[in-house]
Design a protein around this motif. Structure first.
Motif, PDB file in Angstrom:
ATOM      1  N   PHE A  18      51.981  48.020 -45.715  1.00  0.00           N
ATOM      2  CA  PHE A  18      51.817  46.567 -45.726  1.00  0.00           C
ATOM      3  C   PHE A  18      53.076  45.921 -46.276  1.00  0.00           C
ATOM      4  O   PHE A  18      53.474  46.177 -47.418  1.00  0.00           O
ATOM      5  CB  PHE A  18      50.613  46.172 -46.585  1.00  0.00           C
ATOM      6  CG  PHE A  18      50.388  44.686 -46.682  1.00  0.00           C
ATOM      7  CD1 PHE A  18      49.749  44.000 -45.664  1.00  0.00           C
ATOM      8  CD2 PHE A  18      50.825  43.973 -47.794  1.00  0.00           C
ATOM      9  CE1 PHE A  18      49.541  42.627 -45.749  1.00  0.00           C
ATOM     10  CE2 PHE A  18      50.626  42.605 -47.894  1.00  0.00           C
ATOM     11  CZ  PHE A  18      49.981  41.930 -46.866  1.00  0.00           C
ATOM     12  N   GLU A  19      53.724  45.096 -45.460  1.00  0.00           N
ATOM     13  CA  GLU A  19      54.896  44.349 -45.907  1.00  0.00           C
ATOM     14  C   GLU A  19      54.433  43.110 -46.668  1.00  0.00           C
ATOM     15  O   GLU A  19      53.652  42.314 -46.153  1.00  0.00           O
ATOM     16  CB  GLU A  19      55.757  43.947 -44.713  1.00  0.00           C
ATOM     17  CG  GLU A  19      56.386  45.125 -43.986  1.00  0.00           C
ATOM     18  CD  GLU A  19      57.286  44.680 -42.852  1.00  0.00           C
ATOM     19  OE1 GLU A  19      57.310  43.466 -42.556  1.00  0.00           O
ATOM     20  OE2 GLU A  19      57.968  45.538 -42.270  1.00  0.00           O
ATOM     21  N   ILE A  20      54.916  42.960 -47.885  1.00  0.00           N
ATOM     22  CA  ILE A  20      54.519  41.845 -48.739  1.00  0.00           C
ATOM     23  C   ILE A  20      55.418  40.653 -48.414  1.00  0.00           C
ATOM     24  O   ILE A  20      56.616  40.677 -48.687  1.00  0.00           O
ATOM     25  CB  ILE A  20      54.636  42.231 -50.222  1.00  0.00           C
ATOM     26  CG1 ILE A  20      53.803  43.487 -50.503  1.00  0.00           C
ATOM     27  CG2 ILE A  20      54.188  41.082 -51.116  1.00  0.00           C
ATOM     28  CD1 ILE A  20      54.144  44.163 -51.813  1.00  0.00           C
ATOM     29  N   ILE A  21      54.848  39.636 -47.811  1.00  0.00           N
ATOM     30  CA  ILE A  21      55.609  38.469 -47.360  1.00  0.00           C
ATOM     31  C   ILE A  21      55.572  37.393 -48.445  1.00  0.00           C
ATOM     32  O   ILE A  21      54.503  36.905 -48.814  1.00  0.00           O
ATOM     33  CB  ILE A  21      55.037  37.916 -46.042  1.00  0.00           C
ATOM     34  CG1 ILE A  21      55.035  39.004 -44.967  1.00  0.00           C
ATOM     35  CG2 ILE A  21      55.834  36.702 -45.590  1.00  0.00           C
ATOM     36  CD1 ILE A  21      56.396  39.583 -44.655  1.00  0.00           C
ATOM     37  N   SER A  22      56.732  37.029 -48.937  1.00  0.00           N
ATOM     38  CA  SER A  22      56.810  36.112 -50.071  1.00  0.00           C
ATOM     39  C   SER A  22      56.354  34.699 -49.698  1.00  0.00           C
ATOM     40  O   SER A  22      56.824  34.134 -48.710  1.00  0.00           O
ATOM     41  CB  SER A  22      58.241  36.050 -50.605  1.00  0.00           C
ATOM     42  OG  SER A  22      58.315  35.144 -51.691  1.00  0.00           O
ATOM     43  N   PRO A  23      55.481  34.106 -50.503  1.00  0.00           N
ATOM     44  CA  PRO A  23      55.066  32.719 -50.248  1.00  0.00           C
ATOM     45  C   PRO A  23      56.141  31.703 -50.639  1.00  0.00           C
ATOM     46  O   PRO A  23      56.039  30.531 -50.287  1.00  0.00           O
ATOM     47  CB  PRO A  23      53.830  32.550 -51.144  1.00  0.00           C
ATOM     48  CG  PRO A  23      53.484  33.918 -51.640  1.00  0.00           C
ATOM     49  CD  PRO A  23      54.751  34.700 -51.622  1.00  0.00           C
ATOM     50  N   ILE A  24      57.147  32.166 -51.383  1.00  0.00           N
ATOM     51  CA  ILE A  24      58.141  31.258 -51.955  1.00  0.00           C
ATOM     52  C   ILE A  24      59.542  31.821 -51.782  1.00  0.00           C
ATOM     53  O   ILE A  24      59.726  32.994 -51.468  1.00  0.00           O
ATOM     54  CB  ILE A  24      57.878  31.043 -53.464  1.00  0.00           C
ATOM     55  CG1 ILE A  24      57.772  32.412 -54.154  1.00  0.00           C
ATOM     56  CG2 ILE A  24      56.636  30.200 -53.690  1.00  0.00           C
ATOM     57  CD1 ILE A  24      57.779  32.370 -55.644  1.00  0.00           C
ATOM     58  N   SER A  25      60.526  30.968 -52.031  1.00  0.00           N
ATOM     59  CA  SER A  25      61.918  31.411 -52.051  1.00  0.00           C
ATOM     60  C   SER A  25      62.400  31.453 -53.496  1.00  0.00           C
ATOM     61  O   SER A  25      61.950  30.674 -54.339  1.00  0.00           O
ATOM     62  CB  SER A  25      62.792  30.456 -51.233  1.00  0.00           C
ATOM     63  OG  SER A  25      62.667  29.124 -51.712  1.00  0.00           O
TER      64      SER A  25
END
Length: 285
Positions: A217-224
């Protein structure tokens, strides 16, 4: 660099990433008192290497997503102090790994950069000193489906993306992790690949990954923002994500770069909870 390691490299010498892993291990052994654990011999004669892994902190160098070195460490019940994934390092540097087994100029530059990164992290201050504190008590909304229970924190400061990754924001800092939906769907999580400290992450870019017997599972960041800390406990005990993904199982901490803009593309509790229920009803088994 003064710290020495027991270095367990990838054994995939038929690939460029494996060759880089081997070269990093060799440079460490030549420039410090680090010693290399041969993954091939370790499988058949582990007494010497078990002793070495107990005497020195263990540095695992995986070549690719197969994570053969990490899996061997888990098989031998070794405590991992630090972990590097060559493919992820190449990706973060914009280096395209070739098919050649001979390391070229770009690959050798990358070896030096990885060595410098290891040395730099040795001298970094304790990341726990600036660690984010969650509320003393988290309030959860619960959704049940068959035997499965899915919790979502309702506290102010929590936000979510539709990739089922949460972020808790305090001032200009944030902590990121995966939701109950992720850990329930993956089942027993066995491996955690963290982002690099200091890495600059754009919103919706990958910020590490986790792996179970079912999937990666690739953890996709909600923020920059910039990575300021990782949850090092997950390197040794990734199952903490299964036990409590919102507290002990957090992934990374970041310094925000543009939360005002990022916030427009993510969801608060009221927005995310219906998304969770729809996914559970439609997809979860």
């Amino acid at each position: 660099m003064s710290k020495s390691y027991a270095v367990l490299p990838c054994n995939g010498l038929d690939k460029c990433a494996g060759g880089i892993s081997r070269e990093v291990a060799l440079v460490l052994s030549e420039s410090t008192d680090s010693e290399i654990i041969c993954p091939v011999f370790y499988r058949v004669a582990d007494v010497r290497y078990n002793k070495l892994a107990q005497e020195k902190p263990l540095l695992v160098i995986d070549g690719c997503a197969t994570r053969c070195a990490s899996k061997l460490a888990a098989e031998k019940n070794l405590k991992i102090a630090e972990k590097i994934n060559i493919t992820e390092e190449a990706k973060s540097r914009g280096v395209a790994l070739t098919q050649s087994l001979r390391l070229g100029e770009n690959e050798m530059v990358m070896v030096k950069e990885i060595i410098n990164k290891i040395a730099k992290e040795q001298g970094s201050p304790d990341q726990e000193s600036d660690s984010i504190s969650l509320p003393e008590s988290l309030a959860y909304e619960v959704y049940k489906k068959d035997k499965f229970i899915f919790r979502v924190p309702k506290n102010s400061g929590f936000y979510f993306n539709e990739n089922d990754v949460w972020v808790y924001v305090v001032g200009n800092k944030a902590r990121v992790g995966v939701t109950d939906y992720v850990q329930q769907s993956l089942s027993d999580i066995m491996f955690f690949t963290p982002p690099a400290l200091g890495a600059e992450i754009e919103q919706f870019e990958e910020v590490g990954n986790i792996e179970s017997g079912k999937a990666v599972f690739e953890i996709i960041s909600p923020i920059s923002g910039t990575i300021t800390a990782i949850n090092e406990r997950l390197l040794e005990a990734p199952e903490l994500i299964n036990q409590n993904p919102y507290e002990d199982g957090w992934i990374a901490e970041m310094e925000l770069s543009d939360f005002a803009s990022d916030k427009e593309l993510i969801l608060d509790f009221e927005g995310y909870f219906p998304v969770l229920k729809r996914k559970v009803d439609e997809f979860h088994v």
